[in-house]
Design an enzyme around this catalytic site. Structure first.
Site, short mmCIF file in Angstrom:
data_model
loop_
_atom_site.label_atom_id
_atom_site.label_comp_id
_atom_site.label_asym_id
_atom_site.label_seq_id
_atom_site.Cartn_x
_atom_site.Cartn_y
_atom_site.Cartn_z
N GLU A 1 39.81 59.37 28.87
CA GLU A 1 38.82 60.04 28.47
C GLU A 1 38.87 61.81 28.37
OE1 GLU A 1 34.09 60.99 29.93
OE2 GLU A 1 35.10 59.49 30.71
N ASP B 1 28.86 52.42 34.15
CA ASP B 1 28.22 52.96 35.10
C ASP B 1 27.47 54.33 34.56
OD1 ASP B 1 30.31 54.40 35.24
OD2 ASP B 1 30.78 54.61 37.28
N SER B 2 27.83 54.63 33.17
CA SER B 2 26.83 55.64 32.57
C SER B 2 25.37 55.26 32.48
CB SER B 2 27.34 55.89 31.27
OG SER B 2 27.59 54.57 30.57
N LYS C 1 36.79 47.32 35.68
CA LYS C 1 37.60 48.66 35.21
C LYS C 1 37.18 49.65 36.32
CE LYS C 1 36.34 51.09 31.67
NZ LYS C 1 36.16 52.49 32.28
#
Length: 294
Positions: free
Chosen positions: A192, A55-56, A123
């Site tokens: 992350e 979704d970046s 994910k």
């Protein structure tokens, strides 16, 4: 076509079993986030193991300042493009903001990713707080991973993009999240912005593989955004991103050359134009002349 651009002739799509077994075999799995057909094609040609529809793309492909504006419709459309560009690469769809806030909503949207988007797995983000969602997805037969540490969907709660797990207490929360993900039946998890030593130690406690983005070399695999590592997206560069190319510089140079050649009349030349038979052209001129005098 050059050898570098030729498709691997015997390439087979990775399987869930192969991804899980990479933990034991020690093979470092390579993931990259690809938002479109062309970048997905590059990833497959390069031999990337997993193409991630992240979704970046709300930021790198649509110009938003965060991932929050990504919608399921947007994500499915991009997933379809990625699948067409990389038909022989395992594809992981990242579930966007608030698309999995209930079990029913998560099942519906994950199914869309699989059926309409052509993804091989999904994910969401989160650990203990999302364990019931993750388990429901797994129990329904949807291959599921998760994402912990710095989770972009809850960035406001962190006060911005900040490294997670720098205190012993915070690191323990990440470890407990990791075990919750594993216990839910997920096949993989992503760290992350977690200190390398913390991510490495937690990875060693787990049976499922870990991938890292800004989490050091001790993870079982790595992920970077293709637009970051190729220098396509240049609005900012996270510390954990290494630039392997600068496609923006090359692209701007090419476009400047195009602008210059059009302005000066050098493009298009005969090599880039279509011809016509001289007799047909002469006949056409005669017809044009006759039309003028009608």
């Amino acid at each position: 076509m050059s050898d570098a651009a030729a498709a691997p002739p015997e390439r087979k799509k990775r399987t869930i079993t192969e991804i899980r077994d990479s933990k034991k075999s020690g093979e470092k799995m390579v993931y990259t986030s690809v938002p479109d057909y062309t970048s997905a094609k590059w990833a497959e040609l390069a031999g990337v193991d997993v193409a991630v529809v992240g979704d970046s793309l709300a930021m790198v492909a649509h110009g938003h300042s965060s991932t929050v504006p990504a919608t399921m419709d947007m994500m499915v459309m991009h997933a379809q493009a990625v699948r067409r560009g990389a038909p022989r690469t395992f594809t992981l769809g990242c579930m966007p903001y608030q698309s999995y806030n209930t079990v029913d909503r998560a099942l519906l949207n994950a199914t869309r990713f699989m059926q309409d988007g052509g993804c091989d797995a999904v994910k969401p983000q989160g650990g203990r707080s999302q364990a019931h969602i993750l388990k429901a997805l797994v129990d329904s037969g949807i291959p599921t991973a998760s994402h912990i540490g710095l989770t972009p969907h809850t960035i406001a709660m962190f006060g911005g993009f900040k490294i997670q797990g720098r205190t012993a207490e915070a690191a323990m929360k990440i470890l407990e999240d990791a075990f919750a993900i594993q216990d839910a039946g997920c096949f993989m998890l992503e760290f992350e912005a977690v200190p390398a030593k913390i991510a490495t130690l937690i990875s060693k406690q787990l049976e499922i593989p870990t991938i890292g983005i800004g989490a050091g070399a001790g993870c079982d695999g790595q992920i970077l955004l293709s637009y970051d590592l190729l220098g396509v997206f240049t609005d900012f560069k996270p510390k954990f991103t290494k630039r392997y190319a600068n496609l923006t510089e090359v692209a701007v140079q090419g476009l400047k050359a195009y602008v210059d050649e059009v302005k000066t009349g050098r493009f298009p030349d005969d090599d880039h134009s279509y011809g016509v038979d001289d007799r047909e052209y002469e006949q056409f001129m005669n017809l044009v002349e006759k039309r003028r005098h009608v």
